[in-house]
Design an enzyme around this catalytic site. Structure first.
Site, PDB file in Angstrom:
ATOM      1  N   THR A 101      -1.441   1.077 -10.298  1.00 25.56           N
ATOM      2  CA  THR A 101      -2.694   0.470  -9.854  1.00 25.56           C
ATOM      3  C   THR A 101      -3.499   1.393  -8.947  1.00 25.56           C
ATOM      4  O   THR A 101      -4.662   1.122  -8.666  1.00 25.56           O
ATOM      5  CB  THR A 101      -2.419  -0.871  -9.155  1.00 25.56           C
ATOM      6  OG1 THR A 101      -3.642  -1.601  -9.026  1.00 25.56           O
ATOM      7  CG2 THR A 101      -1.783  -0.663  -7.781  1.00 25.56           C
TER       8      THR A 101
ATOM      9  N   ASP B 130      -5.039  -9.184  -8.289  1.00 29.69           N
ATOM     10  CA  ASP B 130      -5.335  -8.253  -9.380  1.00 29.69           C
ATOM     11  C   ASP B 130      -4.133  -7.502  -9.931  1.00 29.69           C
ATOM     12  O   ASP B 130      -3.774  -7.622 -11.110  1.00 29.69           O
ATOM     13  CB  ASP B 130      -6.432  -7.270  -8.951  1.00 29.69           C
ATOM     14  CG  ASP B 130      -6.244  -6.746  -7.516  1.00 29.69           C
ATOM     15  OD1 ASP B 130      -5.168  -6.948  -6.930  1.00 29.69           O
ATOM     16  OD2 ASP B 130      -7.184  -6.111  -7.006  1.00 29.69           O
TER      17      ASP B 130
ATOM     18  N   GLU C 210       0.821  -1.212   0.000  1.00 28.50           N
ATOM     19  CA  GLU C 210       0.000   0.000   0.000  1.00 28.50           C
ATOM     20  C   GLU C 210       0.856   1.263   0.000  1.00 28.50           C
ATOM     21  O   GLU C 210       0.514   2.263  -0.639  1.00 28.50           O
ATOM     22  CB  GLU C 210      -0.941   0.009   1.216  1.00 28.50           C
ATOM     23  CG  GLU C 210      -1.943  -1.127   1.260  1.00 28.50           C
ATOM     24  CD  GLU C 210      -3.062  -0.985   0.237  1.00 28.50           C
ATOM     25  OE1 GLU C 210      -3.068   0.011  -0.493  1.00 28.50           O
ATOM     26  OE2 GLU C 210      -3.921  -1.894   0.178  1.00 28.50           O
TER      27      GLU C 210
ATOM     28  N   ARG D  34       0.466   3.886  -3.100  1.00 24.87           N
ATOM     29  CA  ARG D  34      -0.199   5.135  -2.727  1.00 24.87           C
ATOM     30  C   ARG D  34       0.803   6.271  -2.530  1.00 24.87           C
ATOM     31  O   ARG D  34       0.748   7.286  -3.224  1.00 24.87           O
ATOM     32  CB  ARG D  34      -1.021   4.934  -1.440  1.00 24.87           C
ATOM     33  CG  ARG D  34      -2.120   3.901  -1.565  1.00 24.87           C
ATOM     34  CD  ARG D  34      -3.029   3.931  -0.352  1.00 24.87           C
ATOM     35  NE  ARG D  34      -3.906   2.764  -0.287  1.00 24.87           N
ATOM     36  CZ  ARG D  34      -5.139   2.776   0.203  1.00 24.87           C
ATOM     37  NH1 ARG D  34      -5.646   3.901   0.668  1.00 24.87           N
ATOM     38  NH2 ARG D  34      -5.871   1.677   0.244  1.00 24.87           N
TER      39      ARG D  34
ATOM     40  N   GLU E  85     -12.915   0.624  -9.525  1.00 24.92           N
ATOM     41  CA  GLU E  85     -12.554  -0.297 -10.607  1.00 24.92           C
ATOM     42  C   GLU E  85     -13.482  -0.226 -11.818  1.00 24.92           C
ATOM     43  O   GLU E  85     -13.018  -0.244 -12.981  1.00 24.92           O
ATOM     44  CB  GLU E  85     -12.494  -1.736 -10.069  1.00 24.92           C
ATOM     45  CG  GLU E  85     -11.310  -2.016  -9.174  1.00 24.92           C
ATOM     46  CD  GLU E  85     -11.501  -1.501  -7.761  1.00 24.92           C
ATOM     47  OE1 GLU E  85     -10.504  -1.383  -7.023  1.00 24.92           O
ATOM     48  OE2 GLU E  85     -12.662  -1.216  -7.380  1.00 24.92           O
TER      49      GLU E  85
END
Length: 593
Positions: free
Chosen positions: A571, A288, A159, A163, A485
């Site tokens: 992503t 994913d 993360e 991010r 998404e």
């Protein structure tokens, strides 16, 4: 004598009054000009709620076709207002903490307390022209120290990379602000011990103060294989080999993970050697971005890393033949996972709705040879198809199903997970049901053998089922967590097909967001999508500003700010510019095709 004195005094007073009057007029003009300028400046940034209610800016909640403003730019402007509503309330009630708690006007720290909403929002602010907010955010970033002081606190390596690091690198690439690149290096160096494993797959968490990594010896694919985009770009911008070494080791490990009889990267890998720890496959949560970064690393590096492309094509082709199904009643195309025993779960996740966009991006960006020369297992049914067309059919069909998961609901927003009813089973070999496995590729074979009449199976879905009479699924997890998404895929499908219906569907979703999730000090997740005005969770995830609102803004904006042939989104929706390795970098880093 007395009258003369009075006369002189009156003359003097007259002059003074003239000066006072003149100065007052000048002051009034300057004051008016200042406020007109301020209003104009605010208008250019989309901050219209501070303007008088009598101005056109305040009354733009309803589109005026006679205003001369293009409807899509007007819609983009509405999204920008939504972003400012979310971010300004985060600043007021939660900064410098990680995220806003919109219902209690509080804050929470679950990403190290570094202010993840600021880092995640940087490039969104820049793209939206929010110059003041961007500069203030850079000042916050400049003062951030990436050290967790509590001894037992850990942050997620995955993360933090997607991010914080992704946000810094993207904002630097857009603004060329050197502070952002400096902080990106500082952050990447603080995570370095997490990569010190035998396989090069990182530990799941780390304490950046003690520099102690932690986590189990088994990692999910998305956690251990979704950092090459950010670290490769950082290596390119800094010229430092240590960042690329992490990328090279990961790609080498992944190439070993897929032997000739193993087509798709599994959901879990061992940190000891990179080998699979199970035989389950998925493109949903936990897997994913691991698949996503295979394509995106290839595109980011100007299509030069062939092994990454090969892994992507193998994985997607395996997915087309093994993980795509049609629902029994409406023939909705959906993707699911297979468990360790090979059984399909028939769970359709919101997280999987990134896949239509990824497939569309691949068809749009890859050369024809990537599909014509794709490695196929011996006897594969895919040899009978134009793979580029097959990938695009899957992208459109999946995109329509993801949209219908929204359109079917009273709230107009999509659930976290649904369970699709499995295909009916018949034990009579002569029954027509025995020919229906539910697999999309089997339906495609019947369509092909029947002369390919009409559109492919699962493509062309249009009508929602708001009353539920023909739904062939049930809500498994009815919550909506402000996720991006489906909107992400609508953005890619609009850019790659030019079909305006994707924009219209995106606008319908934005209207539902405004109606169902907007609260006084931001936006809040929903406990269920099965009813309008449902109870809300006290949370506003940072990805709502980084992804959901950014993709909506770019979907509506007529200007192509981030052309797909020049940029790659990580992503977390942080765009990075496509680059070529220089001859010096290739030699220094030992880069091979």
């Amino acid at each position: 004598m007395f009258p003369a004195v009075i006369l002189r005094s009156l003359r003097s007073l007259k002059v003074s009054m003239r000066r006072v009057l003149l100065l007052s007029i000048v002051a009034l003009v300057l004051f008016s000009a200042y406020h007109i300028s301020s209003i104009s400046s605010l208008s250019s940034l989309g901050l219209h709620w501070n303007v008088s209610k009598n101005t056109p800016e305040q009354n733009d909640d309803v589109y005026n076709a006679n205003s001369g403003v293009d409807i899509w730019d007007w819609r983009a402007k509405r999204v920008r207002r939504a972003f400012v509503h979310a971010y300004s309330n985060y600043k007021q009630y939660a900064s410098p903490h990680d995220e806003l708690l919109p219902l209690s006007k509080g804050r929470r720290d679950q990403f190290g307390g570094f202010g993840v909403t600021v880092f995640d929002s940087l490039d969104t602010m820049y793209l939206m022209g929010l110059e003041k907010e961007f500069k203030e955010a850079v000042s916050v970033v400049r003062q951030t120290r990436f050290e967790i002081m509590e001894q037992y606190t850990r942050i997620s390596v995955f993360e933090t990379i997607i991010r914080h690091l992704g946000g810094l690198l993207s904002a630097h690439s857009l603004s060329d602000d050197s502070v952002l690149l400096q902080k990106a290096e500082e952050l990447a160096d603080s995570l370095e011990p997490a990569f010190e494993t035998f396989s090069g797959l990182p530990w799941s968490s780390i304490n950046t103060a003690t520099r102690d990594p932690s986590g189990g010896y088994i990692g999910s694919l998305s956690e251990v294989a979704s950092f090459q985009v950010e670290l490769a770009y950082l290596a390119h911008k800094t010229g430092k080999k240590r960042y690329y070494k992490r990328v090279a080791k990961l790609l080498k490990t992944l190439a070993k993970t897929v032997p000739s009889h193993y087509e798709m990267l599994p959901t879990h890998l061992s940190l000891l050697n990179g080998f699979p720890t199970e035989h389950g496959f998925s493109v949903g949560g936990g897997a994913d971005s691991g698949h996503e970064y295979l394509l995106k690393y290839y595109l980011l590096t100007a299509q030069t890393h062939n092994s990454s492309l090969e892994l992507y094509m193998r994985g997607m082709n395996h997915m087309l033949t093994n993980l795509l199904f049609l629902s029994p009643e409406r023939s909705l195309l959906y993707v699911t996972d297979r468990t360790d025993d090979g059984q399909a779960s028939h769970v359709f996740e919101h997280l999987s709705c990134f896949l239509p966009g990824l497939l569309a991006l691949g068809v749009h960006s890859l050369p024809a040879s990537a599909f014509s020369d794709a490695p196929l297992s011996q006897g594969s049914v895919l040899a009978r198809y134009n793979l580029s067309e097959l990938h695009m059919s899957a992208a459109i069909g999946l995109g329509e199903s993801c949209w219908l998961m929204y359109a079917d609901q009273p709230s107009g927003l999509g659930p976290e997970e649904v369970s699709v009813f499995p295909p009916p089973v018949s034990h009579d070999p002569s029954s027509a049901l025995s020919a229906s496995s539910g697999l999309w590729i089997d339906a495609m074979e019947r369509w092909r053998e029947g002369g390919e009449e009409g559109v492919p199976p699962g493509v062309g879905q249009k009508d929602p089922e708001p009353d539920g009479t023909r739904r062939d699924y049930e809500l498994r997890k009815p919550e909506y967590f402000l996720r991006p998404e489906t909107i992400e895929s609508m953005f890619y499908l609009w850019k790659t097909t030019g079909d305006v219906r994707w924009r219209e569907r995106g606008w319908t979703i934005f209207e539902a967001l405004e109606r169902e999730t907007r609260v006084e000090v931001g936006y809040a997740s929903l406990t269920t999508v099965a009813e309008s005005q449902a109870l809300k969770f006290n949370e506003m995830p940072s990805y709502f500003l980084a992804e959901t609102l950014k993709y909506l803004y770019l979907l509506f904006l007529n200007e192509d700010r981030i052309p797909l042939d020049m940029w790659v989104f990580n992503t977390e929706a942080h765009p990075l510019p496509i680059f070529n390795w220089t001859a010096w970098e290739k030699d220094m880093f030992g880069i091979k095709r």
